[in-house]
Motif scaffolding. Structure first.
Motif, PDB file in Angstrom:
ATOM      1  N   GLU A 154       2.995   6.897  -2.833  1.00 57.98           N
ATOM      2  CA  GLU A 154       2.507   6.900  -1.455  1.00 57.98           C
ATOM      3  C   GLU A 154       2.841   8.220  -0.767  1.00 57.98           C
ATOM      4  N   ILE A 193      -0.896   3.923  -4.827  1.00 55.40           N
ATOM      5  CA  ILE A 193       0.099   3.518  -3.840  1.00 55.40           C
ATOM      6  C   ILE A 193       0.815   2.230  -4.227  1.00 55.40           C
ATOM      7  N   SER A 225      -1.524   5.393   5.156  1.00 58.43           N
ATOM      8  CA  SER A 225      -1.671   4.617   3.917  1.00 58.43           C
ATOM      9  C   SER A 225      -2.020   3.151   4.152  1.00 58.43           C
ATOM     10  N   LEU A 229      -3.400   0.153   0.699  1.00 56.42           N
ATOM     11  CA  LEU A 229      -2.269  -0.461  -0.008  1.00 56.42           C
ATOM     12  C   LEU A 229      -2.692  -1.189  -1.280  1.00 56.42           C
ATOM     13  N   LEU A 240       4.758  -1.837  -3.744  1.00 58.73           N
ATOM     14  CA  LEU A 240       4.499  -0.512  -3.189  1.00 58.73           C
ATOM     15  C   LEU A 240       5.247   0.554  -3.987  1.00 58.73           C
ATOM     16  N   ARG A 264       3.160   8.589   7.482  1.00 58.01           N
ATOM     17  CA  ARG A 264       2.955   8.050   6.126  1.00 58.01           C
ATOM     18  C   ARG A 264       2.385   6.644   6.170  1.00 58.01           C
TER      19      ARG A 264
END
Length: 528
Positions: free
Chosen positions: A392, A381, A372, A376, A387, A368
Motif C-alpha cells: 500500500e 494492496i 487507497s 482495498l 492488508l 495513504r
C-alpha cells in the motif's frame, strides 16, 4: 498572558487612498507546523476602503495567513497591529470584537441549527434574561434582504445547498459590522447573479471604508475588484503591487516563480470505442430527463451548463449515486444494471466529486488511507483479505509523486493540505486502480493556476493513454480548451452536442441563453 485592551480607532481618513493609515498591519509573521514552515516572515498592510487581494498557489500560505489574522492560529513570531497598536493575544472571539470578520472557504456553520440561529451564535440578543427571538428574526431578515440573497432564515443549514450556505456565512460576517472583512473564495459556490450581488455589496462596503481581504484564483474577479495585490509563494511574501497595469502573465510568474506560457495543454484526442453510454437517462428526482450521452476512449468529453441544469446529477447517476427512474447506462457496450459505486469501481469507472470535503475525503486520516480506500480489493494492496502495508505504501507513494503532490508525505493528514493537493489525493484514488472511465465533477473549484496546470497535465496523459474522460465544469475556458466534444445541458435536458468548428464559446452561450418554455432565459451560473 495579559490581554491587551481593544485599540482605539484613529481619526477617520479618506478610505481607499494611498495616504490612508493601515487598519491592519502584519510585520514578519512566522508560523510553523510540525515539519512545515507555513509562513516565513510575511508582511501585509490593509487600508480602510480597499480590496486587498491575496494571491498564491495552493500551499503558498494564504489560508494560514488569514487564519492568523482571524485569531485561529497564533503567530510564532512577528508583529500584529490594529490601527498601529499591538493587537495582543488574539482568539477568534477577540478578533471579531476588533472588527475582523472572516468568511472561510470551509464553512463554520452548525448544520443542525437554522440560518437565523447561526447568524447570532455566540452573540444572541436577550430581553429580560430570555432569548429575544423576535429581535433575532427581524435582524436576520433585515441583513438578508439588505444583501439581496434568496435565503430563508428559518431553514436548517443542513438542508441548504452549498451556495445558500455561502450566503449564510457572508450574512453572519456582515452582521458583526466588520472593519476588516476576509473573503476566501467567496464566489466558488455562487451563480452569476448571486456573484453580481456580492460584488455590488463589496463596492458598497469599500465606499463605507471597510477593509477587505479577498482571496480568489479567478483573474476576472481579481481585476474587477482589487485595488492592491499581495503575492505569496512557499510561505514568503513575494511582492505587493497596485492592481492597475499588472498583467495576468506577470501575476502567474510571481505566483509560480516560472513563466507559464500556456495553461491548457494541447491534447491529442484519438476517439475510440464507446466507453460510457447513457440512453434516455432520467433520474428519480427528475434533475435529469431523457439524456443521451456517449463518452469514448481516447478523448475528453465535456458537459457544460448553468448551475442547477443537471450536469452534476448526470455523472452521479452514471456512477450509481442518484436513483434512476428510466433509461439505460452502458459500459463498454454492455448494459450496466443497477449502478452502484462499488460495482462501478470494479467495472473501471471512477467518479471525483465536486465537494472534496463533504464527499471526497476523510480529513483526519492520512493521505495513504484516503488514496487507497477505493482499492482495498486490489492485489497490490491486499491479499486474502489481509492488508499489505508495504504494498500500500509503495503504490500510494508512487502515485502521489506522479501527481506532484507537495509535500509527498503520505502519512500527513489530508486536512493539513491545501485545496489543490486535496484534489490530487482524490485523483490518486482513481489512479491506484485499473480505471478506464474518469468522471470529473468541477475538478478545479478552489485550486490555483499551478495546481490546475498539474491536473490538466494528468488529464492529457490519461486521454492520450486511451482512457475515457468526462469533464463537468462551469468554467467555459476549461471545457473549451480541454474537450474534444461538449454536451450542453439546460433545465435537466441534454440540448446540444458540439464538436469541431461548432465548438465555440458563442455556441455554448447561445444554448445557455436559449429561451425556455416559460419564456425565461437561463442566465444563472455562467463562469467564463
Amino acid at each position: 498572558m495579559a490581554v491587551a485592551p481593544l485599540p482605539t480607532a484613529p481619526a477617520p481618513v479618506a478610505p481607499g487612498t494611498a495616504s490612508a493609515a493601515p487598519v491592519l498591519s502584519l510585520r514578519g509573521i512566522v508560523k510553523c507546523f510540525p515539519g512545515v514552515r507555513a509562513l516565513d516572515g510575511v508582511s501585509l498592510d490593509v487600508r480602510p476602503g480597499e480590496v486587498h487581494v491575496l494571491l498564491g498557489e495552493n500551499g503558498a500560505g494564504k489560508s494560514t495567513l488569514i487564519n492568523v489574522i482571524a485569531g485561529t492560529f497564533a503567530a510564532d513570531a512577528g508583529d500584529y497591529l490594529i490601527d498601529g497598536m499591538p493587537a495582543g493575544a488574539l482568539t477568534p472571539q477577540r478578533a471579531r470584537a476588533l472588527g475582523i470578520c472572516p468568511v472561510f472557504q470551509e464553512f463554520s456553520l452548525a448544520p443542525n441549527l437554522t440560518v437565523e440561529d447561526n447568524l447570532f451564535l455566540g452573540r444572541e440578543p436577550r430581553r429580560l434574561g430570555f432569548l429575544d427571538r423576535r429581535a433575532m428574526r427581524a435582524e436576520a431578515r433585515r441583513i438578508i434582504a439588505d444583501l439581496g440573497f434568496d435565503l430563508d432564515p428559518a431553514r436548517t443549514v443542513a438542508t441548504l445547498s452549498r451556495a445558500h450556505q455561502q450566503m449564510a456565512e457572508i450574512a453572519k460576517a456582515l452582521l458583526a459590522e466588520p472593519r476588516v472583512l476576509i473573503l476566501d473564495e467567496p464566489t466558488a459556490s455562487l451563480t452569476e447573479s448571486e456573484t453580481e450581488k456580492l460584488f455590488g455589496l463589496i463596492e458598497r462596503l469599500r465606499a463605507e471604508g471597510v477593509a477587505i481581504i479577498y482571496v480568489s484564483h479567478r483573474m476576472p474577479e481579481i481585476r474587477r475588484l482589487g485595488d492592491r495585490i499581495t503575492v505569496l509563494r512557499d510561505g514568503r511574501h513575494v511582492r505587493t503591487l497596485p492592481m492597475a497595469g499588472v498583467t495576468e502573465e506577470a501575476l502567474v510568474e510571481l505566483m509560480t516563480g516560472r513563466k507559464v506560457e500556456v495553461l491548457f495543454p494541447h491534447i491529442q484526442h484519438r476517439p475510440g470505442e464507446a466507453a460510457l453510454e447513457l440512453r434516455g437517462l432520467t433520474t428519480a428526482d427528475r434533475s435529469v430527463q431523457g439524456a443521451d450521452f456517449v463518452a469514448r476512449r481516447g478523448e475528453i468529453t465535456g458537459i457544460a451548463g448553468l448551475v442547477g441544469c443537471g450536469k452534476s446529477e448526470l455523472v452521479r447517476a452514471a456512477y450509481g449515486l442518484c436513483p434512476l427512474e428510466g433509461g439505460e447506462v452502458r459500459l463498454f457496450g454492455e448494459t450496466f444494471r443497477h449502478p452502484s459505486p462499488a460495482r462501478a469501481l470494479r467495472q473501471g469507472l471512477c467518479y471525483f466529486p465536486s465537494d472534496r470535503v463533504a464527499e471526497g475525503l476523510a480529513l483526519e486520516r492520512p493521505i495513504r488511507e484516503n488514496a487507497s480506500m477505493a482499492a482495498l480489493d486490489e492485489a497490490a494492496i491486499a491479499r486474502g483479505g489481509v492488508l499489505r502495508r508495504a504494498g500500500e505504501r509503495g503504490l500510494i507513494q508512487r502515485t502521489v509523486e506522479r501527481l506532484a503532490l507537495r509535500p509527498a508525505h503520505i502519512e500527513r493528514p489530508v486536512g493539513a493540505l491545501s485545496g489543490g493537493n486535496r484534489q490530487k489525493v482524490v485523483l490518486a484514488r482513481g489512479l491506484v486502480r485499473d480505471t478506464q472511465v474518469f468522471l470529473f465533477d468541477e475538478p478545479t473549484v478552489g485550486i490555483d493556476v499551478g495546481a490546475k496546470a498539474d491536473l490538466y497535465a494528468v488529464l492529457k496523459e490519461l486521454a492520450e493513454g486511451g482512457a475515457a474522460i468526462v469533464l463537468v465544469s462551469s468554467e467555459l475556458p476549461e471545457v473549451l480548451h480541454l474537450s474534444n466534444r461538449v454536451y450542453v445541458m439546460h433545465r435537466s435536458r441534454m440540448i446540444a452536442e458540439l464538436s469541431g468548428a461548432d465548438l465555440t464559446e458563442q455556441a455554448i452561450l447561445s444554448c445557455f441563453f436559449a429561451e425556455t418554455g416559460d419564456g425565461r432565459t437561463g442566465r444563472e451560473g455562467v463562469a467564463s
